[in-house]
Design a protein around this motif. Sequence first.
Motif, PDB file in Angstrom:
ATOM      1  N   LEU A   1      50.712 -33.530  99.978  1.00  0.00           N
ATOM      2  CA  LEU A   1      51.744 -33.767  98.972  1.00  0.00           C
ATOM      3  C   LEU A   1      51.178 -34.490  97.761  1.00  0.00           C
ATOM      4  O   LEU A   1      51.537 -34.177  96.624  1.00  0.00           O
ATOM      5  CB  LEU A   1      52.899 -34.566  99.565  1.00  0.00           C
ATOM      6  CG  LEU A   1      54.070 -34.807  98.620  1.00  0.00           C
ATOM      7  CD1 LEU A   1      54.630 -33.500  98.089  1.00  0.00           C
ATOM      8  CD2 LEU A   1      55.152 -35.605  99.307  1.00  0.00           C
ATOM      9  N   ASP A   2      50.272 -35.442  97.982  1.00  0.00           N
ATOM     10  CA  ASP A   2      49.646 -36.140  96.859  1.00  0.00           C
ATOM     11  C   ASP A   2      48.862 -35.177  95.979  1.00  0.00           C
ATOM     12  O   ASP A   2      48.789 -35.354  94.772  1.00  0.00           O
ATOM     13  CB  ASP A   2      48.719 -37.253  97.364  1.00  0.00           C
ATOM     14  CG  ASP A   2      49.489 -38.432  97.941  1.00  0.00           C
ATOM     15  OD1 ASP A   2      50.697 -38.563  97.671  1.00  0.00           O
ATOM     16  OD2 ASP A   2      48.865 -39.223  98.676  1.00  0.00           O
TER      17      ASP A   2
ATOM     18  N   ASN B   1      49.387 -31.707  95.969  1.00  0.00           N
ATOM     19  CA  ASN B   1      50.154 -30.498  95.667  1.00  0.00           C
ATOM     20  C   ASN B   1      51.629 -30.838  95.581  1.00  0.00           C
ATOM     21  O   ASN B   1      52.363 -30.703  96.538  1.00  0.00           O
ATOM     22  CB  ASN B   1      49.968 -29.448  96.772  1.00  0.00           C
ATOM     23  CG  ASN B   1      48.539 -29.077  96.980  1.00  0.00           C
ATOM     24  OD1 ASN B   1      47.982 -28.279  96.249  1.00  0.00           O
ATOM     25  ND2 ASN B   1      47.921 -29.666  97.985  1.00  0.00           N
ATOM     26  N   ARG B   2      52.074 -31.263  94.439  1.00  0.00           N
ATOM     27  CA  ARG B   2      53.475 -31.650  94.290  1.00  0.00           C
ATOM     28  C   ARG B   2      54.406 -30.441  94.152  1.00  0.00           C
ATOM     29  O   ARG B   2      55.588 -30.544  94.413  1.00  0.00           O
ATOM     30  CB  ARG B   2      53.649 -32.564  93.089  1.00  0.00           C
ATOM     31  CG  ARG B   2      52.979 -33.904  93.285  1.00  0.00           C
ATOM     32  CD  ARG B   2      53.714 -34.976  92.519  1.00  0.00           C
ATOM     33  NE  ARG B   2      53.072 -36.259  92.646  1.00  0.00           N
ATOM     34  CZ  ARG B   2      53.301 -37.096  93.643  1.00  0.00           C
ATOM     35  NH1 ARG B   2      54.116 -36.765  94.585  1.00  0.00           N
ATOM     36  NH2 ARG B   2      52.694 -38.252  93.690  1.00  0.00           N
TER      37      ARG B   2
ATOM     38  N   THR C   1      59.327 -29.338  92.551  1.00  0.00           N
ATOM     39  CA  THR C   1      58.362 -30.436  92.537  1.00  0.00           C
ATOM     40  C   THR C   1      58.841 -31.484  93.533  1.00  0.00           C
ATOM     41  O   THR C   1      60.001 -31.880  93.496  1.00  0.00           O
ATOM     42  CB  THR C   1      58.259 -31.057  91.133  1.00  0.00           C
ATOM     43  OG1 THR C   1      57.896 -30.027  90.211  1.00  0.00           O
ATOM     44  CG2 THR C   1      57.210 -32.153  91.102  1.00  0.00           C
TER      45      THR C   1
ATOM     46  N   PHE D   1      58.371 -35.200  95.756  1.00  0.00           N
ATOM     47  CA  PHE D   1      57.906 -36.586  95.722  1.00  0.00           C
ATOM     48  C   PHE D   1      58.176 -37.210  97.078  1.00  0.00           C
ATOM     49  O   PHE D   1      58.995 -36.721  97.854  1.00  0.00           O
ATOM     50  CB  PHE D   1      58.656 -37.384  94.647  1.00  0.00           C
ATOM     51  CG  PHE D   1      58.554 -36.808  93.274  1.00  0.00           C
ATOM     52  CD1 PHE D   1      57.456 -37.084  92.479  1.00  0.00           C
ATOM     53  CD2 PHE D   1      59.547 -35.972  92.771  1.00  0.00           C
ATOM     54  CE1 PHE D   1      57.353 -36.557  91.195  1.00  0.00           C
ATOM     55  CE2 PHE D   1      59.460 -35.436  91.497  1.00  0.00           C
ATOM     56  CZ  PHE D   1      58.356 -35.733  90.712  1.00  0.00           C
ATOM     57  N   LYS D   2      57.522 -38.343  97.326  1.00  0.00           N
ATOM     58  CA  LYS D   2      57.804 -39.127  98.520  1.00  0.00           C
ATOM     59  C   LYS D   2      57.496 -40.583  98.216  1.00  0.00           C
ATOM     60  O   LYS D   2      56.779 -40.901  97.281  1.00  0.00           O
ATOM     61  CB  LYS D   2      56.989 -38.651  99.717  1.00  0.00           C
ATOM     62  CG  LYS D   2      55.500 -38.895  99.586  1.00  0.00           C
ATOM     63  CD  LYS D   2      54.775 -38.508 100.843  1.00  0.00           C
ATOM     64  CE  LYS D   2      53.326 -38.876 100.775  1.00  0.00           C
ATOM     65  NZ  LYS D   2      53.034 -40.260 100.482  1.00  0.00           N
TER      66      LYS D   2
ATOM     67  N   THR E   1      63.193 -33.988  95.828  1.00  0.00           N
ATOM     68  CA  THR E   1      62.956 -33.092  94.707  1.00  0.00           C
ATOM     69  C   THR E   1      64.153 -33.172  93.756  1.00  0.00           C
ATOM     70  O   THR E   1      65.310 -33.191  94.202  1.00  0.00           O
ATOM     71  CB  THR E   1      62.687 -31.642  95.172  1.00  0.00           C
ATOM     72  OG1 THR E   1      62.363 -30.835  94.035  1.00  0.00           O
ATOM     73  CG2 THR E   1      63.840 -31.051  95.935  1.00  0.00           C
TER      74      THR E   1
ATOM     75  N   LEU F   1      53.900 -26.275 101.073  1.00  0.00           N
ATOM     76  CA  LEU F   1      53.085 -27.060 100.136  1.00  0.00           C
ATOM     77  C   LEU F   1      51.617 -26.825 100.445  1.00  0.00           C
ATOM     78  O   LEU F   1      51.215 -26.861 101.600  1.00  0.00           O
ATOM     79  CB  LEU F   1      53.368 -28.556 100.270  1.00  0.00           C
ATOM     80  CG  LEU F   1      54.724 -29.038  99.805  1.00  0.00           C
ATOM     81  CD1 LEU F   1      54.980 -30.450 100.308  1.00  0.00           C
ATOM     82  CD2 LEU F   1      54.785 -28.992  98.299  1.00  0.00           C
TER      83      LEU F   1
END
Length: 142
Positions: A14-15, A17-18, A36, A38-39, A48, A70
């Motif tokens: 995730l960091d 590939n947003r 897109t 986020f976490k 998102t 992702l």
Amino acid sequence: MNKQEMMDKLSNLLDENRVGTLATVVNQKPNSRYMTFFKKDGDITLYTPTSIATHKADEIDENGNVHILLGYSGEGYGDNYVEVSGIAKINDNQELKNRFWNDHMSQWFNGPDDTNYVLLEITPTHIKLMNEGKDTPTSISL
């Protein structure tokens, strides 16, 4: 691969590939679009941004089951990626909206206080890691 290793892989992907796909359910069929994600640090809940006035918000109100892809940062041959199945809900928490706001969203919203701006909050129920060596796919149910 244990649960913590899986969570670390998800976090790393995730960091890096947003942008990924989010599939909702419409008339018992998948409906996908790029989003897109986020976490928060140390958490696997995904967020998102979207407008409350979109079809996807209506779809999630009707059926919160979603699927996310992702990964694939290179040419797609052998790149690792994750599949996340989860339950989505609409979240309009102002603190979270402020945290995940960025200027790219200004083409759709009038700032983080815009009443149409909400977050889809996705709680993963199943994660599958793909193309991460000979021991994949690896999956974990939460």
